[in-house]
Motif scaffolding. Sequence first.
Motif, PDB file in Angstrom:
ATOM      1  N   GLY A  79      -6.640   1.628 -17.914  1.00 14.67           N
ATOM      2  CA  GLY A  79      -6.270   0.188 -17.798  1.00 14.67           C
ATOM      3  C   GLY A  79      -7.397  -0.516 -17.437  1.00 14.67           C
ATOM      4  O   GLY A  79      -8.583  -0.165 -17.572  1.00 14.67           O
ATOM      5  N   HIS A 123      -9.762  -5.241  -9.376  1.00 17.54           N
ATOM      6  CA  HIS A 123     -10.109  -3.829  -8.626  1.00 17.54           C
ATOM      7  C   HIS A 123     -11.431  -3.699  -8.173  1.00 17.54           C
ATOM      8  O   HIS A 123     -11.519  -2.799  -7.269  1.00 17.54           O
ATOM      9  CB  HIS A 123      -9.554  -2.543  -9.528  1.00 17.54           C
ATOM     10  CG  HIS A 123      -8.109  -2.503  -9.969  1.00 17.54           C
ATOM     11  ND1 HIS A 123      -7.210  -2.377  -9.019  1.00 17.54           N
ATOM     12  CD2 HIS A 123      -7.640  -2.339 -11.256  1.00 17.54           C
ATOM     13  CE1 HIS A 123      -5.940  -2.239  -9.639  1.00 17.54           C
ATOM     14  NE2 HIS A 123      -6.249  -2.491 -10.945  1.00 17.54           N
ATOM     15  N   ALA A 156      -6.933   3.196  -8.929  1.00 21.10           N
ATOM     16  CA  ALA A 156      -5.682   2.274  -8.734  1.00 21.10           C
ATOM     17  C   ALA A 156      -4.761   2.722 -10.015  1.00 21.10           C
ATOM     18  O   ALA A 156      -3.615   2.721  -9.851  1.00 21.10           O
ATOM     19  CB  ALA A 156      -6.053   1.001  -8.766  1.00 21.10           C
ATOM     20  N   GLU A 157      -5.388   2.978 -11.158  1.00 22.59           N
ATOM     21  CA  GLU A 157      -4.592   3.261 -12.389  1.00 22.59           C
ATOM     22  C   GLU A 157      -3.781   4.397 -12.175  1.00 22.59           C
ATOM     23  O   GLU A 157      -2.638   4.653 -12.600  1.00 22.59           O
ATOM     24  CB  GLU A 157      -5.123   3.018 -13.754  1.00 22.59           C
ATOM     25  CG  GLU A 157      -5.957   1.634 -14.023  1.00 22.59           C
ATOM     26  CD  GLU A 157      -4.742   0.835 -14.434  1.00 22.59           C
ATOM     27  OE1 GLU A 157      -3.578   1.026 -14.856  1.00 22.59           O
ATOM     28  OE2 GLU A 157      -5.046  -0.358 -14.223  1.00 22.59           O
ATOM     29  N   GLU A 189      -2.812   5.968  -9.704  1.00 26.12           N
ATOM     30  CA  GLU A 189      -1.890   5.391  -8.682  1.00 26.12           C
ATOM     31  C   GLU A 189      -0.569   4.817  -9.240  1.00 26.12           C
ATOM     32  O   GLU A 189       0.651   5.344  -8.965  1.00 26.12           O
ATOM     33  CB  GLU A 189      -2.119   4.793  -7.341  1.00 26.12           C
ATOM     34  CG  GLU A 189      -1.130   4.382  -6.493  1.00 26.12           C
ATOM     35  CD  GLU A 189      -0.536   5.691  -5.559  1.00 26.12           C
ATOM     36  OE1 GLU A 189       0.674   5.358  -5.319  1.00 26.12           O
ATOM     37  OE2 GLU A 189      -1.277   6.707  -5.376  1.00 26.12           O
ATOM     38  N   GLU A 190      -0.971   3.924  -9.821  1.00 33.76           N
ATOM     39  CA  GLU A 190      -0.146   2.842 -10.480  1.00 33.76           C
ATOM     40  C   GLU A 190       0.737   3.441 -11.586  1.00 33.76           C
ATOM     41  O   GLU A 190       2.186   3.425 -11.763  1.00 33.76           O
ATOM     42  CB  GLU A 190      -0.744   1.751 -11.230  1.00 33.76           C
ATOM     43  CG  GLU A 190      -0.289   0.491 -10.820  1.00 33.76           C
ATOM     44  CD  GLU A 190      -1.216  -0.595 -11.428  1.00 33.76           C
ATOM     45  OE1 GLU A 190      -1.378  -0.755 -12.825  1.00 33.76           O
ATOM     46  OE2 GLU A 190      -2.164  -1.017 -10.932  1.00 33.76           O
ATOM     47  N   GLU A 191       0.311   4.413 -12.724  1.00 36.45           N
ATOM     48  CA  GLU A 191       0.637   4.913 -13.483  1.00 36.45           C
ATOM     49  C   GLU A 191       1.547   6.363 -13.352  1.00 36.45           C
ATOM     50  O   GLU A 191       2.559   6.662 -13.930  1.00 36.45           O
ATOM     51  CB  GLU A 191       0.011   5.140 -14.952  1.00 36.45           C
ATOM     52  CG  GLU A 191      -0.675   3.962 -15.214  1.00 36.45           C
ATOM     53  CD  GLU A 191      -1.639   3.555 -16.587  1.00 36.45           C
ATOM     54  OE1 GLU A 191      -2.210   4.915 -16.700  1.00 36.45           O
ATOM     55  OE2 GLU A 191      -1.961   2.800 -17.078  1.00 36.45           O
ATOM     56  N   GLY A 229       1.344   7.870  -9.909  1.00 34.52           N
ATOM     57  CA  GLY A 229       1.797   8.096  -8.291  1.00 34.52           C
ATOM     58  C   GLY A 229       0.951   9.310  -7.977  1.00 34.52           C
ATOM     59  O   GLY A 229       1.243   9.652  -6.687  1.00 34.52           O
ATOM     60  N   THR A 237      -2.900  10.822  -6.032  1.00 32.74           N
ATOM     61  CA  THR A 237      -4.086  10.040  -5.614  1.00 32.74           C
ATOM     62  C   THR A 237      -5.425  10.992  -6.069  1.00 32.74           C
ATOM     63  O   THR A 237      -5.322  12.090  -6.199  1.00 32.74           O
ATOM     64  CB  THR A 237      -4.057  10.465  -3.924  1.00 32.74           C
ATOM     65  OG1 THR A 237      -2.718   9.749  -3.710  1.00 32.74           O
ATOM     66  CG2 THR A 237      -5.252   9.965  -3.419  1.00 32.74           C
ATOM     67  N   SER A 252       5.250   5.753 -13.421  1.00 30.56           N
ATOM     68  CA  SER A 252       5.911   4.584 -13.660  1.00 30.56           C
ATOM     69  C   SER A 252       6.752   4.503 -14.880  1.00 30.56           C
ATOM     70  O   SER A 252       6.164   4.615 -15.821  1.00 30.56           O
ATOM     71  CB  SER A 252       4.725   3.472 -13.776  1.00 30.56           C
ATOM     72  OG  SER A 252       5.098   2.211 -14.250  1.00 30.56           O
ATOM     73  N   ARG A 259       7.767   1.798 -15.880  1.00 30.28           N
ATOM     74  CA  ARG A 259       7.300   0.418 -16.896  1.00 30.28           C
ATOM     75  C   ARG A 259       6.227   0.854 -17.736  1.00 30.28           C
ATOM     76  O   ARG A 259       6.229   0.187 -18.841  1.00 30.28           O
ATOM     77  CB  ARG A 259       7.061  -0.812 -15.818  1.00 30.28           C
ATOM     78  CG  ARG A 259       6.665  -2.063 -16.491  1.00 30.28           C
ATOM     79  CD  ARG A 259       6.133  -3.075 -15.321  1.00 30.28           C
ATOM     80  NE  ARG A 259       4.984  -2.679 -14.593  1.00 30.28           N
ATOM     81  CZ  ARG A 259       3.803  -2.852 -15.071  1.00 30.28           C
ATOM     82  NH1 ARG A 259       3.808  -3.426 -16.204  1.00 30.28           N
ATOM     83  NH2 ARG A 259       2.696  -2.567 -14.359  1.00 30.28           N
ATOM     84  N   GLU A 260       5.279   1.884 -17.325  1.00 26.82           N
ATOM     85  CA  GLU A 260       4.083   1.792 -18.110  1.00 26.82           C
ATOM     86  C   GLU A 260       4.009   3.196 -18.910  1.00 26.82           C
ATOM     87  O   GLU A 260       3.388   3.316 -20.034  1.00 26.82           O
ATOM     88  CB  GLU A 260       2.879   1.710 -17.255  1.00 26.82           C
ATOM     89  CG  GLU A 260       2.664   0.543 -16.525  1.00 26.82           C
ATOM     90  CD  GLU A 260       1.309   0.102 -15.880  1.00 26.82           C
ATOM     91  OE1 GLU A 260       0.308   0.575 -16.833  1.00 26.82           O
ATOM     92  OE2 GLU A 260       1.313  -0.066 -14.787  1.00 26.82           O
TER      93      GLU A 260
END
Length: 173
Positions: free
Chosen positions: A37, A42, A51-52, A54-56, A58, A60, A103, A105-106
């Motif tokens: 991403g 960020h 962050a990506e 985690e976002e895409e 889930g 860590t 995710s 969405r992604e």
Amino acid sequence: MKTCDNASVGIVITDRHGRYLIFDRATFPVGASPAAGHIDDHGSAEDAGRAEVEEELGLTVTSLTRVTGGWRDNRCRRRPDARGTGHDWTVYQATVTGDLTPSARETKNVRWIAPDALQELADRTVAYAQGRVTDAEFEAAPGVEPVWMEWLADIAAIKVSPDDLLQVELLTR
């Protein structure tokens, strides 16, 4: 529509069996890839990488090691900024923890794949670049997202000839 910041991160994740965590992108560009991403707000590339993931996915990130990167003329779904089309990439190898919660969405078709299966996806992308796979066929059953071919070759995750890489590069523009 957001403006592109021309800075991207990619995060290669492998498990203890040497399998790669990849998914098919649910949005442009078409292809199977690791998490990635824009850096955006960020802060650092490392912060964006964490962050990506985690976002895409889930997950860590517990450690990041820079493995490759550089400028690529790849387009994205955002409006180009003053630098035009392309991204300065930083690609990491990551160690992760947690439960995989992709995710919707992604991502789609999130999976762990063995190195030989990753090579098969890379070979499909080469076939696509050579015109042996149509746009519709590639969209229905994608190979590796074209921008990722060089990065995966850089880290010896796939094998691809320099001539084939040049053909694939044309798909990213």
